[in-house]
Enzyme design. Structure first.
Site, PDB file in Angstrom:
ATOM      1  N   ASP A 368       0.870  -1.165   0.000  1.00 25.54           N
ATOM      2  CA  ASP A 368       0.000   0.000   0.000  1.00 25.54           C
ATOM      3  C   ASP A 368       0.917   1.228   0.000  1.00 25.54           C
ATOM      4  O   ASP A 368       2.069   1.135   0.421  1.00 25.54           O
ATOM      5  CB  ASP A 368      -0.856  -0.035   1.275  1.00 25.54           C
ATOM      6  CG  ASP A 368      -1.848   1.106   1.338  1.00 25.54           C
ATOM      7  OD1 ASP A 368      -2.320   1.524   0.275  1.00 25.54           O
ATOM      8  OD2 ASP A 368      -2.153   1.569   2.446  1.00 25.54           O
ATOM      9  N   ASP A 730      -2.566  -1.022   5.882  1.00 25.62           N
ATOM     10  CA  ASP A 730      -2.920  -0.559   7.220  1.00 25.62           C
ATOM     11  C   ASP A 730      -4.411  -0.330   7.396  1.00 25.62           C
ATOM     12  O   ASP A 730      -4.901  -0.275   8.513  1.00 25.62           O
ATOM     13  CB  ASP A 730      -2.157   0.740   7.557  1.00 25.62           C
ATOM     14  CG  ASP A 730      -2.441   1.853   6.551  1.00 25.62           C
ATOM     15  OD1 ASP A 730      -3.093   1.565   5.527  1.00 25.62           O
ATOM     16  OD2 ASP A 730      -2.011   2.992   6.777  1.00 25.62           O
ATOM     17  N   ASP A 734      -7.542  -2.918   3.174  1.00 24.25           N
ATOM     18  CA  ASP A 734      -6.444  -3.849   2.872  1.00 24.25           C
ATOM     19  C   ASP A 734      -6.682  -5.257   3.433  1.00 24.25           C
ATOM     20  O   ASP A 734      -6.006  -6.201   3.033  1.00 24.25           O
ATOM     21  CB  ASP A 734      -5.123  -3.315   3.452  1.00 24.25           C
ATOM     22  CG  ASP A 734      -4.744  -1.966   2.871  1.00 24.25           C
ATOM     23  OD1 ASP A 734      -4.903  -1.797   1.651  1.00 24.25           O
ATOM     24  OD2 ASP A 734      -4.305  -1.087   3.622  1.00 24.25           O
TER      25      ASP A 734
END
Length: 1053
Positions: A368, A730, A734
Site C-alpha cells: 500500500d 494498514d 487492505d
C-alpha cells in the site's frame, strides 16, 4: 435474514429520486410500522457472525497430516504389542508403554498448538465489528431519536451526522447543515486526506468508492461539518460488510506454506518408503516364523510361529519409529519461535509461526502507499514567495516528514529576521488554521485537517521575526521535552502569531470558491483578511502581489504566468499546492468586531464570501504532500537486488502515486509508465491474457484508485502464477488482500485493528524497510531449517539402515523402539535446534528468491546422506557384532568383563539356540559390580545383549552428534567454517551427551531404556568407531565442491 444488496444507484440519483425510491419524507422520517416491515425484509444493521469451527473439528484437522498419521499408527501398534507382551509375560510395567505414551504426548502438544493458532486466526472479523457505530441521531415519526442503537437502522431512515460521529451505515447525503462536510475514509479507501462531501449526485453510475462524493460509508468518521442523510445499505450490504465477506472467503482459501507443502510431500514419500522397507524386513525373516516341508516340489506341512511372527513385526515397527523424525515438528516449531524473537528485535512481530519461513521465499511484495511507503503525515516540502521583482521568485525547500516540529527544517534558511513576504506567509499559515498537534507516545498526530497541521509545523520551522522572542520560544520547547505530560505539543511560534493577530470571524471553505479565510485584528488595530485556497482561484481573485521588501505592486499577465508556471512545476512533483493571500482594505468589515456588527449578516450567507475574498494581495504558494519514508528508497533497491518484485497498490490518485513511486526509486525519472502504471478499474477491464502479460513483466508496477476487491484479485492472480506474495497495508480496505496473500503484513502504529488481525505479521515501526530485513531473516531461517532437516533425515537414514542390517543378517535387534524414540526426540533435538542459530550468509540478499517448489534434498545430498547413513548403520550393527564375536578391536580388550564369545554363524542363527547341544555361557560383569548370569543359555541373545545394545546406542548417539558438525554447512569444510562459528551447537552437543550419560548412569532410567553403564575402555571404542563419520562427509563435500566448480566453469565457457 437480510436481503441481498439493493441495485439502486443512490449516488447517481437526485435527492428527490432517492426519497421517492425509499418512500420517505426528509422532514418526517419513517414510521415505526414501516421500520418493522423493512427490518423483516432487510434484517438488522450489523455484520454477520460467522459460525466458528467446533473444537472437535479443529482437533481432527490437526491430525490430517501425513507425518502425524504415521505416528498415530506407530503409537497404536506399539500399544497393542506392549499389551500383548504384558499379557504374555504376566507383567504390565510402565516401561512397556513408554514408547506409545511419548508419541501420543507429542501428538497432543502438536494439536494444542495447532488449535490455539486456528482459534486466533479469525479475530479480524471481530475487530471489524468494533468499527461499527453504536448509536445514531435518527428521525422517526417526525421526531429525532438522539441515541438510537445503530443496529436498528433500516434503509430509508433519515440520520443526522455531526463532527466526530462514526457513520452507522452506507448513506446518501440529502442536505448539508454547514457550508462544508469532510469525512475521514482513508481506512476504507486509502485516501491520504479527509474527503469533501456534498449532496450533488455523481453522473457516472459505475464509479469507484472515491468518486461517490455524495455518499458516506459505514465505519468512516465525520471530521468537519454536519449533514442530513438517507440510509441506503445496512449490515452485510454496506461496503464494510462486503469487506467482511471478502475476509471470510479469503480465510477459507488459505493455502499451505511452502515448507508445509514440502514436509507433506516428504511425509507421503516417507510413508511409501517405510511401508516397503517394513514389508521387506518382515519378508526377509519369514523363515524364522514360517516353515514347510517339500513333497514332489510342492510345499506341505506348514509350521507357523505366532510368537516369532510378532517378534519380527516388532522389528518392522522399530524400523518405522527409526524412519520417522519424531522430533522434527518440535524442532521446526522451536526454530520458527526463535526466528520470531529475532524478527521482533527488528520491529517485525510475527503472529503466525509458519510465516517466518514463507517470508524467505517471497517473490513479490504488494505494498500500500499511504502509511507504508509514505508517513501518512502531510508535510510542507517546498514553498515560494516573490523576490525583489515581480519576475523573480524565491523557492525554499523544507525537510522533515512528520508532524514533529523538530523533524528537519528549512534548507539553507537565512531569513531568521523574516522579510515582509515571509511574515505574511507565517501569519496566514498560523492563524487561518483550525488544526492542532498532539503527541501519542513516540508518534506526533494531527487534530483537524492534516494539511492545516502541516502548515503549523512549517510556521514552527520558520520561527518568529523577533530574535529575543525566538530564543525564548526555543528554550520553552526544550524544557517541554522534560515534562511528565508530553501529550500536548507546544507550538510557541503559532501561539505568538494567534495572540498577535486576534481572530474575529471565519469564512468557511466551499467547493465553488475553493478557499477559506479569517478576519483578524492586527496589533495596530485595523482588520485584515487572511486567505488560503486553490492557487488558480486565488491568483484569479488577486489584484496585487507582495514583494520581499514589503512593497505592494499590481499583478500583470507575466506575473500571473510566472505564478502558474511555478504551480505546474510543483504539481508535477506530486505536491498538493495551496495559495496564500491577504487583504487590508476590507470596506464595511474594516471595523468588524463581533456578531453584533451590522456587516455580520453578510457573513451568514456563503454567497457573499466570493466578493469579500476579491482584490487580494497574493503572497506565495505552499507545496504539501504525504512524503515517502526516508529509508524506503534503499529498501526498494535491496528488493531489486534480491530479485523481489515490488507492486504498489493504492487507493490514492494516479498522478500523486506516480510521483511518490518515482521518488522512492520504483520507477526511474524518465521511465515510460504506460504499461507500468494503471488505474485499477482499467486493469480489471482487460482480458485475462493481457493482465497476465502485464504482471509477468519485470520491474515495479503501480495500481492506483484500488478498491478492496481489486487488491484481492491482483494477489489471487499473482498466486495463481506461482508467486509467493507478501501484501502490506494498514486500512480496513487492505484486510481481504492481507488475508489472501501468502504473507499479510499490517502496520503496527497507524494500522487498524482489522488489518492487524487479518495479517500474519505486524510492523512495529510501520517501516517498509523492516519487511526487507524480515525477508533476509526468513531466508536465513530457511537455510538453517534446511540444515537441521537434512541432519535429522540423515540420522534417520542411519537408524533405518541399522535395523535393516539387523533384520537382513538375522541377528538379535541391537536397538529397541524406545531407544530409537529417545535418540530421535532428545538426543537429536538440541543439536537440530542449535543449527537454527547458524550465522546468515553475507550475500543472502543478493541471491534471487528460491522457488517454492525447490527440493529440500537434491539427488547429490541424498546420495551423501545414504553414504553417511550406511556408515551409521554399519558402525551401529558392527559394534554389536564385535562384542559378541571378537575378543579385541583396535587394541581394545572387549572380553575383560568375562562374557562368552560366539561365532558369527551362531549369532545369525540365534533363534535355533534351543537345538544346539553343549551350548553354555559364562556369567559376566557389568559396571557397578553386578554380575549377569543365565539359567537358560539362550537368554544370552535376549537378556544378555544389554551390554552390546548399550554400545550400539552409544555409537548411534556419538555418530549423530558428530554428524551435526557436518550440517554446519552444506558444502563448506569444517576447516573453513569451524564448529565455534556456532557456539550454540557445541552447547547443544554437550547437553545431548549429558542426557545420554543421564540415562546410562541413573539406574531407574537405565532399566527403562534397557541399557547398562559403560567403562572408560568401552567409551574409547565408541569414540574410535564414531569419528570417521566426519572424515567421510569431508571427502564427500570436497567431491561436491569440485563437481560444482567444474559445472560452473563449463557453463561460463
Amino acid at each position: 435474514m437480510a436481503m441481498e444488496e439493493r441495485s439502486f444507484p443512490a449516488w447517481s440519483c437526485s435527492v428527490e429520486q432517492c426519497l421517492k425510491e425509499y418512500n420517505v419524507k426528509l422532514e418526517k422520517g419513517l414510521s415505526s410500522y414501516e421500520v418493522e416491515k423493512r427490518r423483516e425484509r432487510y434484517g438488522w444493521n450489523e455484520l454477520q457472525k460467522e459460525k466458528r469451527k467446533p473444537l472437535w473439528r479443529l482437533v481432527l484437522e490437526q491430525i490430517d497430516d501425513m507425518l502425524v498419521k504415521i505416528l498415530l499408527v506407530a503409537a497404536f501398534i506399539s500399544f497393542v504389542l506392549a499389551y500383548l507382551q504384558g499379557q504374555e509375560d504376566g507383567e504390565t510395567g510402565f516401561e512397556a508403554y513408554v514408547e506409545p505414551f511419548v508419541i501420543v504426548m507429542i501428538l497432543v502438544l502438536n494439536a494444542i498448538v495447532g488449535v490455539w493458532q486456528e482459534s486466533n486466526a479469525e479475530k479480524a472479523l471481530e475487530a471489524l465489528k468494533e468499527m461499527q457505530s453504536e448509536s445514531a441521531k435518527v428521525l422517526r415519526d417526525g421526531y429525532y431519536v438522539p441515541d438510537l442503537p445503530a443496529r436498528e437502522l433500516v434503509p430509508g431512515d433519515i440520520v443526522e451526522l455531526r463532527v466526530g460521529d462514526k457513520v452507522p451505515a452506507d448513506m446518501r447525503i440529502a442536505a448539508l447543515k454547514t457550508t462544508t462536510l469532510r469525512v475521514e475514509q482513508s481506512s476504507l479507501t486509502g485516501e491520504a486526506i479527509p474527503v469533501l462531501k456534498g449532496p450533488t449526485p455523481v453522473s457516472v453510475v459505475d464509479c469507484d468508492l472515491q468518486a461517490k462524493e455524495c455518499m458516506v460509508f459505514a465505519g468512516t468518521t465525520v471530521v468537519n461539518g454536519s449533514c442530513i442523510c438517507i440510509v441506503v445499505n445496512t449490515g452485510m450490504c454496506t461496503e464494510i460488510g462486503k469487506i467482511q465477506k471478502q475476509i471470510h472467503e479469503a480465510s477459507l482459501e488459505e493455502n499451505d506454506t511452502p515448507l508445509k507443502k514440502k514436509l507433506d510431500e516428504f511425509g507421503g514419500r516417507l510413508t511409501t518408503a517405510i511401508g516397503l522397507v517394513c514389508l521387506v524386513v518382515w519378508m526377509i525373516n519369514y523363515k524364522h516364523f514360517l516353515a514347510w516341508d517339500l513333497q514332489n516340489g510342492w510345499p506341505t506341512n506348514f509350521h507357523f510361529s505366532f510368537e516369532k511372527c510378532t517378534y519380527y513385526f516388532k522389528i518392522a515397527v522399530a524400523l518405522a519409529v527409526a524412519a520417522i523424525p519424531e522430533g522434527l515438528p518440535a524442532v521446526i516449531t522451536t526454530c520458527l519461535a526463535l526466528g520470531t524473537r529475532k524478527m521482533a528485535q527488528k520491529n517485525a512481530i510475527v503472529r503466525k509461526l509458519p510465516s517466518v519461513e514463507t517470508l524467505g521465499c517471497t517473490t513479490v511484495i504488494c505494498s500500500d502507499k499511504t502509511g507504508t511507503l509514505t508517513t501518512n503525515q502531510m508535510s510542507v516540502t517546498e514553498f515560494f514567495t516573490l523576490g525583489g521583482k515581480m519576475t523573480a521568485s524565491r523557492v525554499f525547500r523544507v525537510e522533515g516528514t512528520t508532524y514533529n516540529p523538530k523533524d528537519g527544517g528549512i534548507v539553507d534558511w537565512t531569513c531568521y529576521n523574516m522579510d515582509a513576504s515571509l511574515q505574511a506567509m507565517a501569519e496566514i499559515c498560523a492563524v487561518c488554521n483550525d488544526s492542532g498537534i498532539f503527541c501519542n507516545g513516540p508518534l506526533f498526530r494531527a487534530t483537524g485537517l492534516p494539511t492545516e497541521a502541516a502548515l503549523k509545523v512549517l510556521v514552527e520551522k520558520m520561527g518568529v521575526p523577533d530574535p529575543k522572542l525566538r530564543n525564548r520560544i526555543r528554550n520553552a520547547q526544550l524544557a517541554a521535552d522534560y515534562l511528565i505530560d508530553r501529550s500536548t505539543v507546544k507550538l510557541g511560534c503559532c501561539e505568538w502569531w494567534t495572540k498577535r493577530s486576534k481572530r474575529i470571524a471565519t469564512l468557511e471553505f466551499d467547493r465553488i470558491r475553493k478557499s477559506m479565510s479569517v478576519i483578524v485584528r492586527e496589533p495596530d488595530g485595523h482588520n485584515r483578511l487572511l486567505v488560503k485556497g486553490a492557487v488558480e482561484n486565488l491568483v484569479e481573485r488577486s489584484s496585487h502581489v507582495q514583494l520581499a521588501d514589503g512593497s505592494i505592486v499590481s499583478i500583470d499577465e507575466s506575473c500571473r504566468q510566472l505564478l502558474l508556471l511555478r504551480l505546474i512545476e510543483m504539481s508535477s512533483k506530486g505536491l498538493r499546492c495551496l495559495g496564500l493571500a491577504y487583504k487590508d482594505d476590507l470596506g464595511e468589515f474594516s471595523d468588524y468586531h463581533s456578531e453584533s456588527h451590522p456587516a455580520h449578516r453578510k457573513l451568514l450567507d456563503p454567497a457573499n464570501y466570493f466578493t469579500i475574498e476579491s482584490n487580494l494581495i497574493f503572497v506565495g504558494v505552499v507545496g504539501l504532500r504525504d512524503p515517502p519514508r526516508d529509508e524506503v528508497h534503499k529498501a526498494i533497491e535491496d528488493c531489486r537486488e534480491a530479485g523481489i518484485k515490488v507492486l504498489v497498490i493504492t487507493g490514492d490518485n494516479k498522478s500523486t502515486a506516480e510521483a511518490v513511486c518515482r521518488e522512492i526509486g520504483l520507477f526511474s525519472g524518465s521511465e515510460d509508465l504506460r504499461r507500468k502504471s494503471f488505474i485499477s478499474k482499467e486493469f480489471m477491464s482487460l482480458n485475462s491474457a493481457q493482465q497476465i502479460e502485464i504482471l509477468t513483466k519485470p520491474g515495479g508496477m503501480l495500481f492506483s484508485r484500488a478498491e478492496p476487491k481489486h487488491k484481492q484479485e491482483i494477489v489471487r492472480m499473482l498466486k495463481e502464477r506461482g508467486e509467493v506474495v507478501a501484501m502490506t497495508g494498514d486500512g480496513v480496505n487492505d484486510a481481504p488482500a492481507l488475508k489472501s496473500a501468502d504473507i499479510g503484513i499490517a502496520m503496527g502504529i497507524t494500522g487498524t485493528e482489522v488489518a492487524k488481525e487479518a495479517s500474519d505479521m505486524v510492523l512495529a515501526d510501520d517501516n517498509f524497510s523492516t519487511i526487507v530485513s524480515a525477508v533476509a531473516e526468513g531466508r536465513s531461517i530457511y537455510n538453517n531449517m534446511k540444515a537441521f532437516i537434512r541432519y535429522m533425515i540423515s540420522s534417520n537414514i542411519g537408524e533405518v539402515i541399522s535395523i535393516f542390517l539387523t533384520a537382513a543378517l538375522g541377528i538379535p535387534e541391537c536397538l529397541i523402539p524406545v531407544q530409537l524414540l529417545w535418540v530421535n526426540l532428545v538426543t537429536d533435538g538440541p543439536p537440530a535446534t542449535a543449527l537454527g542459530f547458524n550465522p546468515a550468509d553475507v550475500d543472502i540478499m543478493r541471491k534471487p528468491p528460491r522457488k517454492s517448489n525447490d527440493a529440500l534434498i537434491n539427488s547429490w545430498v541424498l546420495f551423501r546422506y545414504m553414504v553417511i547413513g550406511s556408515y551409521v548403520g554399519i558402525a551401529t550393527v558392527g559394534i554389536f557384532v564385535l562384542w559378541y564375536t571378537q575378543g579385541s578391536f583396535l587394541g581394545i580388550n572387549l572380553v575383560s568383563d568375562g562374557h562368552t564369545l560366539v561365532t558369527l554363524s551362531q549369532l545369525r542363527n540365534w533363534g535355533e539356540c534351543p537345538s544346539w547341544s553343549n551350548f553354555t555361557v559364562s556369567p559376566f560383569k557389568i559396571t557397578g559390580g553386578h554380575v549377569m548370569s543365565f539359567s537358560n543359555p539362550c537368554d544370552y541373545f535376549s537378556d544378555g545383549k544389554v551390554k552390546a545394545m548399550t554400545l550400539s546406542l552409544s555409537v548411534l548417539v556419538a555418530i549423530e552428534l558428530l554428524n551435526s558438525l557436518n550440517a554446519l554447512s552444506e558444502d563448506n569444510s569444517l576447516v573453513r567454517i569451524p564448529p565455534w562459528r556456532n557456539p550454540w551447537l557445541l552447547v547443544a552437543m554437550s547437553v545431548s551427551f549429558g542426557l545420554h550419560f543421564l540415562i546410562l548412569y541413573v539406574p531407574f532410567l537405565a532399566d527403562v531404556f534397557g541399557i547398562v553403564p559403560m567403562s572408560l575402555k568401552e567409551w574409547s571404542l565408541v569414540i574410535l568407531v564414531s569419528l570417521p563419520v566426519v572424515l567421510i562427509d569431508e571427502i564427500l563435500k570436497l567431491v561436491g565442491r569440485s563437481w560444482k566448480g567444474t559445472s560452473h566453469k563449463n557453463k561460463k565457457e
